[in-house]
Structure formats: structure tokens, C-alpha cells
Design a protein around this motif. Structure first.
Motif, PDB file in Angstrom:
ATOM      1  N   VAL A 267       0.828  -1.204   0.000  1.00  0.00           N
ATOM      2  CA  VAL A 267       0.000   0.000   0.000  1.00  0.00           C
ATOM      3  C   VAL A 267       0.865   1.257   0.000  1.00  0.00           C
ATOM      4  O   VAL A 267       2.017   1.247   0.425  1.00  0.00           O
ATOM      5  N   SER A 268       0.283   2.343  -0.483  1.00  0.00           N
ATOM      6  CA  SER A 268       0.907   3.655  -0.404  1.00  0.00           C
ATOM      7  C   SER A 268       0.048   4.516   0.506  1.00  0.00           C
ATOM      8  O   SER A 268      -1.151   4.701   0.266  1.00  0.00           O
ATOM      9  N   GLY A 269       0.655   5.029   1.550  1.00  0.00           N
ATOM     10  CA  GLY A 269      -0.077   5.830   2.524  1.00  0.00           C
ATOM     11  C   GLY A 269       0.478   5.584   3.907  1.00  0.00           C
ATOM     12  O   GLY A 269       1.146   4.577   4.153  1.00  0.00           O
ATOM     13  N   THR A 270       0.204   6.511   4.809  1.00  0.00           N
ATOM     14  CA  THR A 270       0.736   6.418   6.159  1.00  0.00           C
ATOM     15  C   THR A 270      -0.389   6.134   7.151  1.00  0.00           C
ATOM     16  O   THR A 270      -1.446   5.639   6.781  1.00  0.00           O
ATOM     17  N   ARG A 271      -0.143   6.439   8.400  1.00  0.00           N
ATOM     18  CA  ARG A 271      -1.077   6.059   9.463  1.00  0.00           C
ATOM     19  C   ARG A 271      -2.475   6.641   9.268  1.00  0.00           C
ATOM     20  O   ARG A 271      -3.473   5.944   9.409  1.00  0.00           O
ATOM     21  N   GLN A 272      -2.555   7.929   8.937  1.00  0.00           N
ATOM     22  CA  GLN A 272      -3.875   8.555   8.812  1.00  0.00           C
ATOM     23  C   GLN A 272      -4.705   7.955   7.670  1.00  0.00           C
ATOM     24  O   GLN A 272      -5.884   7.624   7.880  1.00  0.00           O
ATOM     25  N   PRO A 273      -4.135   7.783   6.452  1.00  0.00           N
ATOM     26  CA  PRO A 273      -4.913   7.125   5.390  1.00  0.00           C
ATOM     27  C   PRO A 273      -5.328   5.699   5.754  1.00  0.00           C
ATOM     28  O   PRO A 273      -6.412   5.243   5.375  1.00  0.00           O
ATOM     29  N   ALA A 274      -4.468   5.006   6.489  1.00  0.00           N
ATOM     30  CA  ALA A 274      -4.813   3.640   6.895  1.00  0.00           C
ATOM     31  C   ALA A 274      -6.016   3.652   7.835  1.00  0.00           C
ATOM     32  O   ALA A 274      -6.929   2.825   7.717  1.00  0.00           O
ATOM     33  N   GLU A 275      -6.018   4.612   8.761  1.00  0.00           N
ATOM     34  CA  GLU A 275      -7.122   4.694   9.712  1.00  0.00           C
ATOM     35  C   GLU A 275      -8.432   5.117   9.051  1.00  0.00           C
ATOM     36  O   GLU A 275      -9.514   4.738   9.494  1.00  0.00           O
ATOM     37  N   SER A 276      -8.322   5.908   7.976  1.00  0.00           N
ATOM     38  CA  SER A 276      -9.525   6.408   7.313  1.00  0.00           C
ATOM     39  C   SER A 276      -9.927   5.585   6.095  1.00  0.00           C
ATOM     40  O   SER A 276     -10.924   5.900   5.439  1.00  0.00           O
ATOM     41  N   GLY A 277      -9.153   4.523   5.802  1.00  0.00           N
ATOM     42  CA  GLY A 277      -9.486   3.665   4.672  1.00  0.00           C
ATOM     43  C   GLY A 277      -9.264   4.318   3.322  1.00  0.00           C
ATOM     44  O   GLY A 277      -9.984   4.023   2.366  1.00  0.00           O
ATOM     45  N   THR A 278      -8.253   5.183   3.227  1.00  0.00           N
ATOM     46  CA  THR A 278      -7.993   5.888   1.972  1.00  0.00           C
ATOM     47  C   THR A 278      -6.610   5.589   1.404  1.00  0.00           C
ATOM     48  O   THR A 278      -6.024   6.413   0.697  1.00  0.00           O
ATOM     49  N   LEU A 279      -6.069   4.431   1.712  1.00  0.00           N
ATOM     50  CA  LEU A 279      -4.788   4.025   1.141  1.00  0.00           C
ATOM     51  C   LEU A 279      -4.924   3.817  -0.367  1.00  0.00           C
ATOM     52  O   LEU A 279      -6.022   3.604  -0.887  1.00  0.00           O
ATOM     53  N   VAL A 280      -3.809   3.871  -1.072  1.00  0.00           N
ATOM     54  CA  VAL A 280      -3.755   3.441  -2.471  1.00  0.00           C
ATOM     55  C   VAL A 280      -3.077   2.082  -2.467  1.00  0.00           C
ATOM     56  O   VAL A 280      -1.976   1.934  -1.925  1.00  0.00           O
ATOM     57  N   ILE A 281      -3.730   1.096  -3.043  1.00  0.00           N
ATOM     58  CA  ILE A 281      -3.240  -0.278  -2.993  1.00  0.00           C
ATOM     59  C   ILE A 281      -2.756  -0.696  -4.376  1.00  0.00           C
ATOM     60  O   ILE A 281      -3.455  -0.513  -5.375  1.00  0.00           O
ATOM     61  N   MET A 282      -1.557  -1.234  -4.426  1.00  0.00           N
ATOM     62  CA  MET A 282      -1.004  -1.789  -5.662  1.00  0.00           C
ATOM     63  C   MET A 282      -1.113  -3.305  -5.573  1.00  0.00           C
ATOM     64  O   MET A 282      -0.586  -3.902  -4.627  1.00  0.00           O
ATOM     65  N   THR A 283      -1.799  -3.923  -6.506  1.00  0.00           N
ATOM     66  CA  THR A 283      -2.139  -5.336  -6.363  1.00  0.00           C
ATOM     67  C   THR A 283      -1.855  -6.123  -7.632  1.00  0.00           C
ATOM     68  O   THR A 283      -2.110  -5.651  -8.739  1.00  0.00           O
ATOM     69  N   ALA A 284      -1.344  -7.325  -7.440  1.00  0.00           N
ATOM     70  CA  ALA A 284      -1.172  -8.277  -8.533  1.00  0.00           C
ATOM     71  C   ALA A 284      -1.593  -9.646  -8.025  1.00  0.00           C
ATOM     72  O   ALA A 284      -1.212 -10.055  -6.925  1.00  0.00           O
ATOM     73  N   GLY A 285      -2.389 -10.342  -8.820  1.00  0.00           N
ATOM     74  CA  GLY A 285      -2.844 -11.666  -8.428  1.00  0.00           C
ATOM     75  C   GLY A 285      -3.855 -12.183  -9.431  1.00  0.00           C
ATOM     76  O   GLY A 285      -4.272 -11.467 -10.339  1.00  0.00           O
ATOM     77  N   PRO A 286      -4.264 -13.438  -9.278  1.00  0.00           N
ATOM     78  CA  PRO A 286      -5.148 -14.075 -10.268  1.00  0.00           C
ATOM     79  C   PRO A 286      -6.502 -13.384 -10.410  1.00  0.00           C
ATOM     80  O   PRO A 286      -7.146 -13.035  -9.414  1.00  0.00           O
TER      81      PRO A 286
END
Length: 236
Positions: free
Chosen positions: A44-63
Motif C-alpha cells: 500500500v501507499s499511505g501512512t497512518r492517517q490514510p490507513a485509519e480512514s481507509g484511503t490508502l492506495v493499494i497496488m495489487t497483482a494476483g489471479p
């Protein structure tokens, strides 16, 4: 995870959301495969505050077959998901995350050095930001980190010295594998290591500015004034 994976239900999904090296990701993916579990490389990209507020940017790879299963979780913790591929073991998201963290570390280091230099040569840091105000060089993140340095407000950390230092070593390992020499990152890494050794490992990575003093003493920044002269505008 070697002990935990066998207890997971076959067909379940494992979201690997920490920042590790690509080789580590491949090893974790192998554990997931042996347990019959879908593996997603999801830093994820983001720090404590985005994590607490559910506003992280997530980089994902998978099936793709498991996207319906993982999307509700990704949407709950992040505001956006950037898909980088369908093979989590390839660590495409982790590689992207390390590129993003290069930028984060570089800007944070620059913020600390800018404030330190300005004050040392008699330039009010606020005048520096007045010149940048509203232009293409005016970065909100630069203002935020410079403000932390100016106020000595380095605890609690949003992105700590030891954690960012770990990431610099991951970045440098990747660069060497690619045949690159990153002089700037080498310097950032050395500064973070020195500051950590001086007792600031758990403070915000903006504390790297302390490495610029001829004598690096523990908790030096705590003797600074508490008032900030940097204005973080609402647009930032």
C-alpha cells in the motif's frame, strides 16, 4: 506464514500487504501455492492517517479468478486499487511500491535539508515556500515534511526512520540487480542509518535532517521551538 498457511481454507485469498523485497514475495507466493491459497502481492501507499480512514492506495497483482473475493477487502482499506498484473509471485506491485517509496524518501530527505540549510544561512523557510506557492514546484508532501522538521514534531512517526531505512536497502538491492548505481539513494540510506544509530529509529523519517549536523546527538530536535512558521494550506 509457513505455519499459518496450511490452516487456511483451500481457495482462500492471501493479501500480502507489507513492503518486502521481490525475492521475499516469490517465497511467500510459493508458500501460498503449496497450501492451495490464492496469492496477491498488495503493498500500500499511505501512512497512518490514510490507513485509519481507509484511503490508502493499494497496488495489487494476483489471479483474476479471485478478484471478486478480494475486491471488498481492498475497497474497505483503500480509496483506489492499481492492478499491476495477474501473477503475484512476479512482485510487480512490490517493485512499483519501491519506486513510489524512492520518491517519498527523496522528498522527505530534501524537506529536512532545505529547512536546515535555510535556517543556517539566515533564510526564513517560510520565504522559500512563498516563492514556491501555487507553482509546479509546490508539493504538498514537501510542505508537510518540512513543517514536521520546523516544529520538531517527529513522534509519533507516519513513516519511521527504521522502516524507511529498510526500504532504502531494498531499493538499492533492486538497483544493483538492474546494473544501476543510485548515488542519491545511497546517500539517503546512509543518513537514515546514522540517524537510527543515534537513537531516532522510531521517529518520522524527516529526522534524517539530523545527519546534517557535525555532531549527531540523540533527541537534538527536541530542543527546537514548538511554533511553526510554515503554513500548510488547505489546498495541500
Amino acid at each position: 506464514m509457513r505455519e499459518t498457511a496450511p490452516a487456511m481454507r483451500p481457495g482462500a485469498a492471501w493479501l500480502q500487504m507489507t513492503t518486502v523485497g521481490p525475492d521475499d514475495v516469490a517465497g511467500l507466493a510459493a508458500i501460498a501455492e503449496s497450501a492451495g491459497v490464492l496469492f496477491y502481492d498488495s503493498p500500500v501507499s499511505g501512512t497512518r492517517q490514510p490507513a485509519e480512514s481507509g484511503t490508502l492506495v493499494i497496488m495489487t497483482a494476483g489471479p483474476a479468478s479471485g478478484r471478486e473475493l478480494v475486491t471488498p477487502v481492498l475497497d474497505a482499506v483503500g480509496s483506489r486499487t492499481v492492478w499491476t498484473g495477474e501473477d503475484g509471485a512476479a512482485a510487480t506491485s512490490t517493485r512499483l511500491k519501491l519506486v513510489v517509496n524512492f520518491w517519498v524518501i527523496a522528498v522527505s530527505n530534501a524537506a529536512g535539508e532545505i529547512v536546515t540549510l535555510a535556517k543556517a544561512i539566515g533564510v526564513p523557510p517560510a520565504q522559500f515556500f512563498e516563492v514556491l506557492d501555487g507553482g509546479g514546484l509546490d508539493l504538498p508532501f514537501l510542505r508537510i515534511k518540512a513543517d514536521l522538521v520546523e516544529r520538531g514534531a517527529l513522534s509519533p512517526a507516519n513513516f519511521a526512520v527504521d522502516t524507511s531505512g529498510k526500504d532504502t536497502h531494498l531499493i538499492l538491492d533492486l538497483a544493483r540487480e538492474a546494473g544501476l548505481r543510485l548515488d542519491g539513494m545511497e546517500a539517503f540510506s546512509a543518513r537514515l542509518d546514522r540517524v537510527a544509530e543515534a537513537g531516532h529509529a522510531h521517529e518520522d523519517m524527516a529526522a534524517s535532517y539530523l545527519a546534517g549536523f557535525s555532531t549527531l546527538r540523540p533527541n537534538l530536535h527536541k530542543r527546537r521551538g514548538s511554533g511553526s512558521i510554515l503554513k500548510i494550506r488547505s489546498k495541500c
